[in-house]
Every structure is written in structure tokens, then in C-alpha cells.
Design a protein around this motif. Structure first.
Motif, mmCIF file in Angstrom:
data_model
loop_
_atom_site.group_PDB
_atom_site.id
_atom_site.type_symbol
_atom_site.label_atom_id
_atom_site.label_comp_id
_atom_site.label_asym_id
_atom_site.label_seq_id
_atom_site.Cartn_x
_atom_site.Cartn_y
_atom_site.Cartn_z
ATOM 1 N N PHE A 121 0.820 -1.221 0.000
ATOM 2 C CA PHE A 121 0.000 0.000 0.000
ATOM 3 C C PHE A 121 0.848 1.263 0.000
ATOM 4 C CE2 PHE A 121 0.757 -0.207 4.556
ATOM 5 C CZ PHE A 121 0.788 1.127 4.949
ATOM 6 N N GLN A 122 2.143 1.122 0.379
ATOM 7 C CA GLN A 122 3.000 2.305 0.443
ATOM 8 C C GLN A 122 3.503 2.739 -0.937
ATOM 9 O OE1 GLN A 122 5.677 0.589 3.365
ATOM 10 N NE2 GLN A 122 4.942 2.020 4.926
ATOM 11 N N ILE A 123 3.391 1.820 -1.939
ATOM 12 C CA ILE A 123 3.922 2.199 -3.267
ATOM 13 C C ILE A 123 2.949 3.127 -4.012
ATOM 14 C CG2 ILE A 123 4.672 1.289 -5.496
ATOM 15 C CD1 ILE A 123 5.687 -1.203 -3.961
ATOM 16 N N PRO A 124 1.706 2.909 -4.202
ATOM 17 C CA PRO A 124 0.962 1.690 -3.914
ATOM 18 C C PRO A 124 0.919 0.745 -5.123
ATOM 19 C CG PRO A 124 -0.550 3.438 -4.514
ATOM 20 C CD PRO A 124 0.829 4.006 -4.661
ATOM 21 N N ILE A 125 0.675 -0.545 -4.789
ATOM 22 C CA ILE A 125 0.325 -1.511 -5.829
ATOM 23 C C ILE A 125 -1.194 -1.583 -5.799
ATOM 24 C CG2 ILE A 125 0.427 -3.953 -6.515
ATOM 25 C CD1 ILE A 125 3.277 -4.045 -5.388
ATOM 26 N N GLU A 126 -1.829 -0.921 -6.773
ATOM 27 C CA GLU A 126 -3.294 -0.836 -6.760
ATOM 28 C C GLU A 126 -3.908 -2.077 -7.399
ATOM 29 O OE1 GLU A 126 -4.554 2.822 -8.591
ATOM 30 O OE2 GLU A 126 -3.134 3.953 -7.360
ATOM 31 N N THR A 127 -4.942 -2.592 -6.732
ATOM 32 C CA THR A 127 -5.604 -3.798 -7.254
ATOM 33 C C THR A 127 -7.113 -3.590 -7.272
ATOM 34 O OG1 THR A 127 -6.059 -4.864 -5.132
ATOM 35 C CG2 THR A 127 -3.856 -5.214 -6.059
ATOM 36 N N ASP A 128 -7.825 -4.553 -7.848
ATOM 37 C CA ASP A 128 -9.283 -4.550 -7.703
ATOM 38 C C ASP A 128 -9.617 -5.052 -6.291
ATOM 39 O OD1 ASP A 128 -9.054 -7.325 -7.699
ATOM 40 O OD2 ASP A 128 -9.838 -7.588 -9.726
ATOM 41 N N ASN A 129 -10.900 -5.230 -5.997
ATOM 42 C CA ASN A 129 -11.238 -5.606 -4.610
ATOM 43 C C ASN A 129 -11.640 -7.077 -4.473
ATOM 44 O OD1 ASN A 129 -13.694 -5.575 -5.805
ATOM 45 N ND2 ASN A 129 -14.655 -4.119 -4.402
ATOM 46 N N SER A 130 -11.109 -7.937 -5.341
ATOM 47 C CA SER A 130 -11.367 -9.378 -5.185
ATOM 48 C C SER A 130 -10.423 -9.915 -4.112
ATOM 49 C CB SER A 130 -11.106 -10.130 -6.486
ATOM 50 O OG SER A 130 -11.785 -9.550 -7.526
ATOM 51 N N TYR A 131 -10.836 -9.757 -2.868
ATOM 52 C CA TYR A 131 -9.961 -10.168 -1.761
ATOM 53 C C TYR A 131 -9.571 -11.638 -1.917
ATOM 54 C CZ TYR A 131 -11.674 -5.775 0.009
ATOM 55 O OH TYR A 131 -11.983 -4.449 0.122
#
Ligand code: ADP
Ligand code: ASP
Ligand code: MG
Length: 403
Positions: free
Chosen positions: A99-109
Motif C-alpha cells: 500500500f506504500q507504493i501503492p500496488i493498486e488492485t481490484d477488490n477481489s480479496y
């Protein structure tokens, strides 16, 4: 900016202090060349499983977002410990979480997909430090919640970072010296492959060869990042995963893979009319359950049997969905079996060779292994078999095709 080298180390490579020292030796090599290094680390071996087991003590179905918050901590531990050690050894470095970079993703946990990586931020951090120690497996979604990329996801973190930085290569360090013709831990005859195409590696990974996560190979292919799979514990060159070239064409079958994470579902006596398959598979897909093999028998008296496979983790949810459809599709019985596995032979050379399937079936017959389901693609043949024959089938197919 100096050259940037991306290196990923798996769980066995960071399982203790001694192994971490080996990791550090590998990191020193590009540093000595004057390169900057991004080191992507997995959780220490066994840690992710331990965290999953911990959650299961609370619930069979833990909240998916909290689950990701929990399992992602394994990687936080590795990057912090490794960075402490590297700093004490005089290396300018810091740990960085997803999250500090961030590496952004979708929300499919639990199986999130990477959408974007802030490469500018990474480059800025590399102006200050020589080594960034990035937590693999982790991302963050649009509302700031931690996500994870699925089992083996650190491979994908590393290749995605390499792609974002337009690095030509990503090194994946693991506990075996490369990609082998089959799992060297179950077949002593397995041989290391020097070069393998993205497509073959994609099939190998999809068919269960967990040495690389499937999505890491998809990323590598899409962004043309060469992936060098090699051992943390030796200097020998490993396997280059790259674009297909003419040398690769010559081989008929390049590998044998197996996947024990399979479960079979059969709907007996489904009314055979247009739309039935759509009624069965649409709700399954809407629940993000991946169906692999599907077989429908010819219709008898207006009824047919439909058999398909899902992962073992998805079996209960699948059965529940189908039971809910009973009124709509009117099947006579619902059967399932978790004791099945899938063995596959893979090779780009299969495109130009006939008889691969027949040869595989004869090999299985000679060992008295019954084939439950079959599926093929241009460069792959898969058979579903009883779980207890997996190792035998892998060795037999390997002996038949690879020698
Ligand atoms: P890491 O923790 O480094 O990510 P993994 O356990 O995820 O390592 O992957 C490496 C393992 O993959 C090997 O120990 C081996 O048992 C298994 N494996 C399965 N198929 C293959 C193959 N074709 N070539 C190499 N390793 C394979
Ligand atoms: N630690 C995670 C796992 O065990 C991710 C990884 O190792 O790549 O699946
Ligand atoms: Mg792995």
C-alpha cells in the motif's frame, strides 16, 4: 538513473537467517555492478499457511477483507527482518509494503488483480536507497483496504514491478534450480529446461506447476519481461521464460504437470434443452468460481449428464448453488468427488505432432490408471484421474514423452 534489477525470493529462501544471508549474497551481485535493486520477498516458508489456519480457528468463512489483512502480514515480517539485516551489513535500503507504493488492485480479496503500480514513486525511493525490499503478495484496493494476489502471488508482484519499471528481466529465485520438465520433487528424472516460451509456461502454471504463479507469466508475456527462474542457493543459470523461438519448436512435449486441487461435480439426468448449460454455469461464474473441464454426455430420452471440475475450495459453494437450481433445471442426482487430480502434458511441438493423446492413453493404460475426464488445447492434453495415482501418472507420462 542506473540500471534497475528486480529479484524475487520465495518462502523457502527467507525461511531463516541463514537463508536470508544467501539472499543477501544474490542481492550484492547487481549492487557490485552499480545497479539498483528491487527485492520482492514472500512470507517465510509456512507462515502464510499458519495464518490461514489461525483464521480457520475462528471461522470456516472468515471475512475476506480481514483475511487479506491477516495473511499479508507474513510478507511484512520478511521485508522488515531482511531490511534490518541488510542495513546492518551496510546496504542502503528500506522495506516497502504494497500500500506504500501503492500496488493498486481490484477488490477481489484473496485473488486480487493488479491494476496499477506507481513507478514514479518507486523511482523516487530508489534515488534515496540502493535497495527497496518490497513485500510481495500484497496490494491495496480503491478504498484503501489491503488485498492479496492469491497463493504464490509474490511472483506476480515481482513481474508486475519489473513491467512497471520497464525492466527487461525479472529474476525469480526459488528452492529449485529452474523450471523442470516436471516437478523435480516427485520425479527424479525431471530435467531442467534452459528456455521455455511464455505460452508453454502459462500452460505449465495453469496445469499446476506452482514454480510460477499463472498471473506472473501473463504479465511477463503481456509486457515482454523475460523471467529468469533460478536457485537462491547456487550460481548456476536457471530457466529463461521468454518469447517462443525456433529452438523450442523442435520439442514435442516440454513438460508434465499435475494439479491436486481439483474436485469433480456431476449432474445426473439433466433435462436436455437449450439454455440448460447457461442456467448452470452463469450463477457459478457470477460467484467468481472458475470451472475448468466440462463434459456433457449425448442425450438419452431427453436427459443428459454434465460433469465439470472446480477447485476443492470452491466445491461446497458450487454444490450449494446447484442445489438452489434444482427446481429450474430438474436434474435427478448431484454427485461430487474431491479425490481427483489432473495430470497434463504440455508442449508447443504438439501442434505439429499427431498421436500425443493416444500415446498418453496407452501409457496410462499400462499402469492401469483409469481416465475420468479429458481436455485438450493446441499445446496441452489433460486427464482427470483418481488422486492416489497422481505421482505414478506423472512419472509414467514423463518417462513416455520426456524420457
Ligand atoms: P517459492 O516459495 O520459492 O515461491 P514454490 O514452492 O512456490 O517456491 O515453487 C517451487 C516449487 O515448485 C518447487 O519446490 C517444486 O516442488 C514445484 N514445482 C512444480 N512443478 C515444477 C516444475 N515443472 N519445475 C520446477 N519446480 C516445480
Ligand atoms: N506468501 C504467499 C503464499 O504463500 C505468497 C507467495 O509466497 O508468493 O502463497
Ligand atoms: Mg511460489
Amino acid at each position: 538513473m542506473k540500471n534497475i534489477v528486480v529479484q524475487k525470493f520465495g518462502g523457502t529462501s527467507v525461511r531463516n537467517l541463514e537463508c536470508m544471508r544467501q539472499v543477501l549474497n544474490n542481492v550484492r551481485r547487481p549492487l557490485a555492478n552499480g545497479d539498483k535493486v528491487i527485492v520482492v520477498l514472500s512470507a517465510m516458508a509456512g507462515e502464510t499457511n499458519r495464518l490461514i489456519a489461525l483464521a480457520r480457528q475462528w471461522s470456516d468463512h472468515p471475512d475476506p477483507a480481514e483475511m487479506d489483512s491477516l495473511v499479508s502480514t507474513g510478507e511484512q515480517i520478511s521485508v522488515a527482518l531482511f531490511s534490518m539485516m541488510a542495513k546492518d551489513e551496510g546496504i542502503k535500503c528500506r522495506s516497502v509494503l504494497g500500500f506504500q507504493i501503492p500496488i493498486e488492485t481490484d477488490n477481489s480479496y484473496g485473488k486480487a488483480r493488479i491494476e496499477d503500480i506507481d513507478s514514479e514513486k518507486l523511482l523516487k525511493m530508489l534515488e534515496i536507497d540502493d535497495v527497496l525490499v518490497v513485500a510481495g503478495f500484497q496490494g491495496v484496493d480503491a478504498i484503501g483496504r489491503i488485498t492479496t494476489l492469491g497463493r504464490g502471488g509474490s511472483d506476480t508482484s515481482a513481474v508486475a514491478v519489473a513491467a512497471a519499471l520497464k525492466a527487461e528481466m525479472c529474476e525469480i529465485y526459488t528452492d529449485v534450480p529452474g523450471v523442470f520438465t516436471t516437478d523435480p520433487n516427485i520425479c527424479a528424472e525431471a530435467r531442467k529446461i534452459d528456455r521455455i516460451s511464455y505460452d508453454e509456461m502459462l500452460e505449465m502454471a495453469s496445469m499446476g506447476a506452482k514454480v510460477l504463479q499463472i498471473r506472473s507469466v501473463e504479465f511477463a508475456k503481456k509486457y515482454n519481461v523475460a523471467v529468469h527462474v533460478r536457485s537462491t542457493f547456487s550460481d548456476e543459470p536457471g530457466t529463461m521464460v521468454t518469447q517462443e523461438d525456433t529452438v523450442m519448436e523442435a520439442v514435442q512435449v516440454s513438460g508434465v504437470a499435475y494439479d491436486k486441487d481439483q474436485a469433480q461435480v456431476t449432474l445426473v439426468g439433466v433435462i436436455d434443452e437449450p439454455g440448460v448449460c447457461a442456467s448452470i454455469f452463469t450463477p457459478i461464474a457470477e460467484n467468481k468460481i472458475l470451472v475448468d473441464m466440462i463434459v456433457q454426455n449425448p442425450s438419452k430420452d431427453g436427459r443428459t449428464d454434465i460433469t465439470f471440475t472446480v477447485t476443492r475450495a470452491d466445491l461446497d459453494a458450487t454444490l450449494k448453488l446447484i442445489e438452489g437450481l434444482k427446481g429450474e433445471i430438474g436434474y435427478q442426482a448431484l454427485l461430487s468427488d474431491k479425490n481427483v487430480s489432473k495430470v497434463s502434458v504440455i508442449g508447443v511441438g504438439m501442434r505439429n505432432h499427431s498421436g500425443v493423446a493416444a500415446k498418453a492413453f496407452r501409457a496410462m493404460r499400462d499402469e492401469n490408471i483409469n481416465i475420468l475426464m479429458i481436455s485438450t488445447s493446441e499445446i496441452k492434453l489433460s486427464c482427470l484421474i483418481e488422486d492416489k495415482y497422481t505421482e505414478l501418472a506423472v512419472r509414467t507420462l514423463h518417462q513416455t514423452f520426456v524420457g
